[in-house]
Scaffold this motif. Structure first.
Motif, PDB file in Angstrom:
ATOM      1  N   LYS A 110       0.815  -1.221   0.000  1.00 22.70           N
ATOM      2  CA  LYS A 110       0.000   0.000   0.000  1.00 22.70           C
ATOM      3  C   LYS A 110       0.846   1.268   0.000  1.00 22.70           C
ATOM      4  O   LYS A 110       0.349   2.340  -0.281  1.00 22.70           O
ATOM      5  CB  LYS A 110      -0.936  -0.006   1.201  1.00 22.70           C
ATOM      6  N   SER A 111       2.122   1.127   0.341  1.00 21.16           N
ATOM      7  CA  SER A 111       2.999   2.285   0.406  1.00 21.16           C
ATOM      8  C   SER A 111       4.191   2.069  -0.530  1.00 21.16           C
ATOM      9  O   SER A 111       5.140   1.360  -0.175  1.00 21.16           O
ATOM     10  CB  SER A 111       3.461   2.485   1.855  1.00 21.16           C
ATOM     11  N   TYR A 112       4.094   2.651  -1.713  1.00 16.56           N
ATOM     12  CA  TYR A 112       5.132   2.511  -2.740  1.00 16.56           C
ATOM     13  C   TYR A 112       5.322   3.856  -3.424  1.00 16.56           C
ATOM     14  O   TYR A 112       4.348   4.528  -3.760  1.00 16.56           O
ATOM     15  CB  TYR A 112       4.712   1.456  -3.763  1.00 16.56           C
ATOM     16  N   LYS A 113       6.566   4.253  -3.583  1.00 13.20           N
ATOM     17  CA  LYS A 113       6.849   5.508  -4.270  1.00 13.20           C
ATOM     18  C   LYS A 113       8.200   5.385  -4.956  1.00 13.20           C
ATOM     19  O   LYS A 113       9.152   4.872  -4.366  1.00 13.20           O
ATOM     20  CB  LYS A 113       6.877   6.655  -3.257  1.00 13.20           C
ATOM     21  N   GLN A 114       8.253   5.860  -6.194  1.00 16.24           N
ATOM     22  CA  GLN A 114       9.498   5.811  -6.933  1.00 16.24           C
ATOM     23  C   GLN A 114       9.610   7.032  -7.835  1.00 16.24           C
ATOM     24  O   GLN A 114       8.630   7.448  -8.449  1.00 16.24           O
ATOM     25  CB  GLN A 114       9.543   4.540  -7.783  1.00 16.24           C
ATOM     26  N   SER A 115      10.805   7.597  -7.872  1.00 15.29           N
ATOM     27  CA  SER A 115      11.122   8.699  -8.777  1.00 15.29           C
ATOM     28  C   SER A 115      12.390   8.303  -9.512  1.00 15.29           C
ATOM     29  O   SER A 115      13.359   7.866  -8.886  1.00 15.29           O
ATOM     30  CB  SER A 115      11.384   9.988  -7.999  1.00 15.29           C
ATOM     31  N   LEU A 116      12.377   8.480 -10.819  1.00 17.09           N
ATOM     32  CA  LEU A 116      13.500   8.079 -11.648  1.00 17.09           C
ATOM     33  C   LEU A 116      13.849   9.226 -12.578  1.00 17.09           C
ATOM     34  O   LEU A 116      12.955   9.806 -13.196  1.00 17.09           O
ATOM     35  CB  LEU A 116      13.104   6.833 -12.456  1.00 17.09           C
ATOM     36  N   ALA A 117      15.123   9.575 -12.656  1.00 11.27           N
ATOM     37  CA  ALA A 117      15.593  10.604 -13.595  1.00 11.27           C
ATOM     38  C   ALA A 117      16.771  10.017 -14.357  1.00 11.27           C
ATOM     39  O   ALA A 117      17.680   9.426 -13.761  1.00 11.27           O
ATOM     40  CB  ALA A 117      16.011  11.864 -12.847  1.00 11.27           C
ATOM     41  N   ILE A 118      16.733  10.166 -15.682  1.00 10.91           N
ATOM     42  CA  ILE A 118      17.758   9.590 -16.546  1.00 10.91           C
ATOM     43  C   ILE A 118      18.248  10.681 -17.499  1.00 10.91           C
ATOM     44  O   ILE A 118      17.437  11.382 -18.104  1.00 10.91           O
ATOM     45  CB  ILE A 118      17.188   8.426 -17.391  1.00 10.91           C
ATOM     46  N   GLU A 119      19.565  10.807 -17.619  1.00 10.95           N
ATOM     47  CA  GLU A 119      20.127  11.733 -18.593  1.00 10.95           C
ATOM     48  C   GLU A 119      21.381  11.120 -19.202  1.00 10.95           C
ATOM     49  O   GLU A 119      21.925  10.148 -18.679  1.00 10.95           O
ATOM     50  CB  GLU A 119      20.422  13.105 -17.989  1.00 10.95           C
ATOM     51  N   SER A 120      21.832  11.703 -20.295  1.00  9.51           N
ATOM     52  CA  SER A 120      23.023  11.206 -20.981  1.00  9.51           C
ATOM     53  C   SER A 120      24.251  11.343 -20.077  1.00  9.51           C
ATOM     54  O   SER A 120      24.368  12.290 -19.307  1.00  9.51           O
ATOM     55  CB  SER A 120      23.252  11.994 -22.269  1.00  9.51           C
TER      56      SER A 120
END
Length: 171
Positions: A110-120
């Motif tokens: 019930k508690s899930y959080k994800q942030s993803l940032a991708i760059e060269s």
């Protein structure tokens, strides 16, 4: 980060994926059908629309004697330009959807959080930043959850790198 309430860590990961350009990496990450091929822990994974909102259902295989876990979450992908740098961002968070009830024998995360940032990385690969938290629930001791996440996240980055390489061959 260690939130005292749950006893579980929140993870921040910085890494590099050689020979995986950022757009390809983001495409692989977003491709649910392809994930079923390369992620050995996927039992069930699909996207469905409820009340006009796209929601993802994901059942994850857990090792015996633990019960499988499932997630119901929303996610969004954006391509951003930050001071001339192109960055792909994916945000995901658990949601409660009455039309997607819990299943017997499977524990709902019930508690899930994800942030993803991708760059060269300036070459042929990507720099990756990820923030991740979930509480798998059930009777698993927090030390075991923390150990599994600590070893599982680097393994996931290796798996997605392999997936990127095979994805470019299959498209």
């Amino acid at each position: 980060l260690f939130p005292q309430q749950s006893g579980l860590y929140e993870y921040k990961i910085f890494g590099g994926l050689a020979d995986c350009p950022p757009k390809l990496c983001a495409d692989v990450y977003m491709d649910l059908d392809f994930r079923k091929q390369w992620d050995q822990y996927v039992k069930e994974l699909y996207e469905k629309t409820y009340d006009g909102e796209k929601v993802i259902y994901w059942e994850v295989k857990y090792p015996f004697p633990l019960s499988n876990r499932d997630y119901v979450y929303i996610r969004e992908r954006r391509e951003m330009d930050v001071d001339g740098r192109k960055i792909w961002v994916v945000l995901a968070q658990s949601v409660s959807v009455p039309e997607c009830p819990e299943k017997p024998g499977i524990i709902r995360v019930k508690s899930y959080k994800q942030s993803l940032a991708i760059e060269s990385d300036g070459k042929t690969g990507s720099k990756v930043y990820m923030y991740y938290f979930d509480d798998p629930g059930g009777m698993i001791p927090s030390w075991l959850v923390n150990w599994a996440a600590k070893s599982g996240v680097p393994a996931f980055l290796k798996d997605i790198q392999k997936a990127c390489l095979s994805y470019s061959k299959s498209t």
